[in-house]
Enzyme design. Sequence first.
Site, mmCIF file in Angstrom:
data_model
loop_
_atom_site.group_PDB
_atom_site.id
_atom_site.type_symbol
_atom_site.label_atom_id
_atom_site.label_comp_id
_atom_site.label_asym_id
_atom_site.label_seq_id
_atom_site.Cartn_x
_atom_site.Cartn_y
_atom_site.Cartn_z
ATOM 1 N N HIS A 145 34.972 15.772 33.214
ATOM 2 C CA HIS A 145 34.999 16.193 31.866
ATOM 3 C C HIS A 145 35.485 15.113 30.793
ATOM 4 O O HIS A 145 36.764 14.797 31.122
ATOM 5 C CB HIS A 145 35.805 17.514 31.659
ATOM 6 C CG HIS A 145 35.268 18.963 32.486
ATOM 7 N ND1 HIS A 145 33.889 18.981 33.076
ATOM 8 C CD2 HIS A 145 35.587 19.954 32.517
ATOM 9 C CE1 HIS A 145 33.530 19.903 33.508
ATOM 10 N NE2 HIS A 145 34.540 21.094 33.306
ATOM 11 N N CYS A 196 39.555 23.953 33.242
ATOM 12 C CA CYS A 196 39.280 22.537 33.539
ATOM 13 C C CYS A 196 39.321 21.819 32.287
ATOM 14 O O CYS A 196 39.504 20.492 32.274
ATOM 15 C CB CYS A 196 38.079 22.452 34.500
ATOM 16 S SG CYS A 196 36.623 23.472 34.078
HETATM 17 N N1 LIG Z 1 34.000 24.880 39.552
HETATM 18 C C1 LIG Z 1 34.667 24.575 38.748
HETATM 19 O O1 LIG Z 1 34.918 23.401 38.402
HETATM 20 C C2 LIG Z 1 35.593 25.563 38.253
HETATM 21 C C3 LIG Z 1 36.933 25.375 37.688
HETATM 22 C C4 LIG Z 1 37.772 26.252 37.276
HETATM 23 C C5 LIG Z 1 37.572 27.546 37.461
HETATM 24 N N2 LIG Z 1 36.379 27.944 38.305
HETATM 25 C C6 LIG Z 1 36.287 29.478 38.564
HETATM 26 O O2 LIG Z 1 36.476 29.511 40.034
HETATM 27 C C7 LIG Z 1 35.860 30.766 40.684
HETATM 28 C C8 LIG Z 1 34.497 30.071 41.720
HETATM 29 O O3 LIG Z 1 34.132 28.994 41.088
HETATM 30 P P1 LIG Z 1 33.046 28.395 41.933
HETATM 31 O O4 LIG Z 1 32.279 27.284 40.989
HETATM 32 O O5 LIG Z 1 33.411 27.821 43.156
HETATM 33 O O6 LIG Z 1 31.912 29.368 42.164
HETATM 34 P P2 LIG Z 1 30.708 29.641 43.448
HETATM 35 O O7 LIG Z 1 30.463 28.320 43.810
HETATM 36 O O8 LIG Z 1 29.750 30.423 42.967
HETATM 37 O O9 LIG Z 1 31.395 30.162 44.503
HETATM 38 C C9 LIG Z 1 31.881 31.674 44.521
HETATM 39 C C10 LIG Z 1 32.683 32.261 45.690
HETATM 40 O O10 LIG Z 1 32.939 33.856 45.242
HETATM 41 C C11 LIG Z 1 32.235 34.154 46.582
HETATM 42 N N3 LIG Z 1 31.913 35.577 45.845
HETATM 43 C C12 LIG Z 1 30.872 35.875 45.150
HETATM 44 N N4 LIG Z 1 30.518 36.998 44.846
HETATM 45 C C13 LIG Z 1 31.456 37.904 45.770
HETATM 46 C C14 LIG Z 1 31.767 38.980 45.884
HETATM 47 N N5 LIG Z 1 31.149 40.196 44.974
HETATM 48 N N6 LIG Z 1 33.065 39.621 46.493
HETATM 49 C C15 LIG Z 1 33.593 38.512 47.004
HETATM 50 N N7 LIG Z 1 33.402 37.201 47.211
HETATM 51 C C16 LIG Z 1 32.383 36.902 45.960
HETATM 52 C C17 LIG Z 1 31.428 33.578 47.141
HETATM 53 O O11 LIG Z 1 30.825 33.885 48.490
HETATM 54 P P3 LIG Z 1 29.540 33.978 49.209
HETATM 55 O O12 LIG Z 1 29.412 32.440 49.574
HETATM 56 O O13 LIG Z 1 29.764 34.835 50.147
HETATM 57 O O14 LIG Z 1 28.651 34.395 48.130
HETATM 58 C C18 LIG Z 1 31.841 32.008 46.979
HETATM 59 O O15 LIG Z 1 32.750 31.921 48.189
HETATM 60 C C19 LIG Z 1 34.856 31.153 39.373
HETATM 61 O O16 LIG Z 1 35.687 32.377 38.895
HETATM 62 C C20 LIG Z 1 35.128 30.145 38.257
HETATM 63 O O17 LIG Z 1 34.998 30.443 36.885
HETATM 64 C C21 LIG Z 1 35.582 27.165 38.716
#
Ligand SMILES: NC(=O)c1ccc[n+]([C@@H]2O[C@H](COP(=O)([O-])OP(=O)(O)OC[C@H]3O[C@@H](n4cnc5c(N)ncnc54)[C@H](OP(=O)(O)O)[C@@H]3O)[C@@H](O)[C@H]2O)c1
Length: 361
Positions: A251, A158
């Site tokens: 950002h 991002c």
């Molecule tokens: N936020 C951003 O702007 C952004 C931008 C680019 C990339 N990302 C990337 O995208 C990914 C998700 O980011 P996020 O911000 O959405 O994170 P988040 O809000 O913490 O969500 C994580 C998701 O992954 C699931 N999860 C966690 N542990 C798991 C496991 N052991 N096995 C299977 N599923 C699991 C969670 O399910 P439960 O609810 O069941 O725990 C939830 O659905 C990350 O890798 C992050 O680096 C994020």
Amino acid sequence: MEQKLKVGILGATGMVGQRFISLLENHPWFEVTTLAASPRSAGKTYEEAVGGRWKMDTPMPEAVKKIVVMNVNEVEKVASNVDFVFSAVDMSKDEIKAIEEEYAKTETPVVSNNSAHRWTPDVPMVVPEINPQHFDVIESQKKRLGTKKGFVAVKPNCSIQSYAPVLTAWKEFEPYEVVATTYQAISGAGKTFKDWPEMVENIIPYIGGEEEKSEMEPLRLWGEVKDGVIVPAQSPVITCQCIRVPVLNGHTAAVFVKFKKKPTKEQLIEKLVNFKGLPQELDLPSAPKQFIQYMEEDNRPQVKLDVNYENGMGVSVGRLREDKVYDWKFVGLSHNTVRGAAGGAVLCAETMTAKGYITKK
Ligand SMILES: NC(=O)c1ccc[n+]([C@@H]2O[C@H](COP(=O)([O-])OP(=O)(O)OC[C@H]3O[C@@H](n4cnc5c(N)ncnc54)[C@H](OP(=O)(O)O)[C@@H]3O)[C@@H](O)[C@H]2O)c1
């Protein structure tokens, strides 16, 4: 499209997963039919699994509330319901690498937000306005995986979306040295102020791994397809500092650039506002009509006023002025969970659907 493609979301309960669900409500080509998350959420309805964690400004769409969440790790079961998946799971890098390839091997294309595969040589990492030709490496990836339809494609980090499109628009002036400081929103860490009260009135001068991504990923976008892999570009050299700031979404980047061919301000602005790519040519459903806007006012772009420009899919640029040490400096702004995450991935999926890489199973 006669019949919509069936879509699954891996990591559907998280911040990016919720953004996918919001963006795909009423999508003309894609229909969300399957939601998967960790074993903690599996077996619950989506509404129960998310509970008080819904972080979007708009309400949870009715169509997903009663869908029973599946376990991401039950790959065959999840994949059998869908034509392709978006991936936004939070697991270790090695686990993500492995599970995304497992999905691909069930003949299910994976369009991922995660960084795990961004440097796998035959995985395309694409901003569709910048390097849609990189999707060509899908053919060699499919050979490696032994698949007919399944593959992994990713979108970049991002943080780079506020300056990489701008530098691309200025390519003919040959930028060769870039200094960028990014001011990054807390939603980039999947957080709101409620979950991260320490960020109120605070700045944290460290985001793990972010500076390396911000310096290196643009070079991969500008790379060439050679012998079925992406060979990154060598220039411009980018050095970056990434700072977490008390902003929910958006950002901002403050950027200094040296050019080999010295442009005028008028030329730079003309290149920005006329910059178009394949999504605009194909008029894809999520494509911004005007990808980059230039703002003349001294106090723009501002997060509060400009983050939702073109529904969060556009980039706002301002404060372009000559610099005593570098040639030119500017400020860029983009929406980190729309263009920088889920929206960028949706636009990649639309581009790959238009190019025939994603089809009905
Ligand atoms: N936020 C951003 O702007 C952004 C931008 C680019 C990339 N990302 C990337 O995208 C990914 C998700 O980011 P996020 O911000 O959405 O994170 P988040 O809000 O913490 O969500 C994580 C998701 O992954 C699931 N999860 C966690 N542990 C798991 C496991 N052991 N096995 C299977 N599923 C699991 C969670 O399910 P439960 O609810 O069941 O725990 C939830 O659905 C990350 O890798 C992050 O680096 C994020």
